[in-house]
Design an enzyme around this catalytic site. Sequence first.
Site, PDB file in Angstrom:
ATOM      1  N   LYS A 150       0.850  -1.180   0.000  1.00 16.59           N
ATOM      2  CA  LYS A 150       0.000   0.000   0.000  1.00 16.59           C
ATOM      3  C   LYS A 150       0.894   1.241   0.000  1.00 16.59           C
ATOM      4  CE  LYS A 150      -4.426  -1.209   2.113  1.00 16.59           C
ATOM      5  NZ  LYS A 150      -5.340  -0.910   3.236  1.00 16.59           N
ATOM      6  N   ARG A 249      -8.214  -8.019   4.610  1.00 15.96           N
ATOM      7  CA  ARG A 249      -7.163  -7.022   4.808  1.00 15.96           C
ATOM      8  C   ARG A 249      -7.694  -5.779   5.524  1.00 15.96           C
ATOM      9  NH1 ARG A 249      -2.236  -5.301   0.735  1.00 15.96           N
ATOM     10  NH2 ARG A 249      -1.322  -3.778   2.167  1.00 15.96           N
ATOM     11  N   ASN A 253      -7.199  -2.325   9.641  1.00 13.48           N
ATOM     12  CA  ASN A 253      -7.568  -0.940   9.929  1.00 13.48           C
ATOM     13  C   ASN A 253      -8.286  -0.786  11.260  1.00 13.48           C
ATOM     14  OD1 ASN A 253      -6.574   0.263   7.495  1.00 13.48           O
ATOM     15  ND2 ASN A 253      -8.319  -0.613   6.403  1.00 13.48           N
ATOM     16  N   HIS A 256      -8.375   2.587  12.986  1.00 14.87           N
ATOM     17  CA  HIS A 256      -7.844   3.607  12.081  1.00 14.87           C
ATOM     18  C   HIS A 256      -8.893   4.623  11.635  1.00 14.87           C
ATOM     19  CE1 HIS A 256      -4.395   1.008  12.120  1.00 14.87           C
ATOM     20  NE2 HIS A 256      -3.747   1.742  11.256  1.00 14.87           N
TER      21      HIS A 256
END
Length: 375
Positions: A150, A249, A253, A256
């Site tokens: 990323k 995935r 996070n 976040h």
Amino acid sequence: MPSSSRQTVTVDLSDRSYDIVIGDGVLDEAGARVAPLMGKGPRRVITVTDENVAGLHLARYRAALAAEGIESLDIILPPGEQTKSWQYLELVLEKTLAARIDRGTLMVAFGGGVIGDLAGFAAALALRGIDYVQIPTTLLAQVDSSVGGKTAIDTPQGKNLVGAFHQPKLVLADTGLLATLSERHRRAGFAEVIKYGLIREHCFYEWCAANGNAAIAGDAALLAEAVRRSCEHKADVVQQDEFETTGLRALLNLGHTFGHALEAETGYSERLLHGEAVAIGMVMAFDLSHRMGLVSGQSAGRVKQALASLGMPVDLAALPGLTVDALTAHMAKDKKVKAGTLRFVLVREIGEAFAGSEAPADLVGAVLRDAGAVG
């Protein structure tokens, strides 16, 4: 020569697979490990770093390259999140293209998460994609941002909203470099370590809670173990969901959505480091999950207590004046918004997270207010 004592974690992505090499002194092997990845042209790499890293480590890095006959064109940028911008992306690309590169040219991202994200994105764009190597110098970058491909910059609209998936060819995680970090930065980085335990392995969470303070204080063996185990988790997730299409995935996070809003409202400054924002955000995510009837108050309380015992911020006490309206406005610009609806990573238990769940606005506001936001 590369040492046989290194620990290696492989990110298995078929013909785009790569190794994460972990250990004290890996930086001194940079030339020997980078050389096999270079094209047939001039033995030269483009190195993107920042002023802090350059002052501490650039001479040693250049010596490692020189031992293999490799030169480095160094692009040295200011430190800090503000560097992850259009301005510095353009600067890196201009300097890279002015060096008359070809598609065999290798770029090296030598620094923390900001440099890794920026340089990786520049590598994705230059000549429609050149290879790059990550040499992360912070705990946060070694356990998280340097792995998985990323890359991004920040914009006035939000964090990491412009970027690309572009996998590195190699990651060199020299755990010895972590000794040059302040304890605050190691502590902030450890928030991303314990995150893996919170989302997918309860026993790793327990390991982090028991060993975190010693690792943060600088215990080299524990730091190396934290990096290795974190990279194993990250590699496993990326192998299964490289482009964040299945939801797996997205679990990375956790915390976040709240954390990025806190970073934006505090100006992406030293006032609140990324890992500190994530720590507060993870406490908020557990609180929100509890209010939605997903996880027990006992588990949510245990997580808050564990993070506090590691010296991490768990509320907004040190950030007075933040408002619910401002924070929710930042969250409305988050990448996880779909069809106008903000979706959170939530939890059913410690070590059992899931993604893509909507949350009532009144509960999100209550979480923010109870943490210390105004309004």
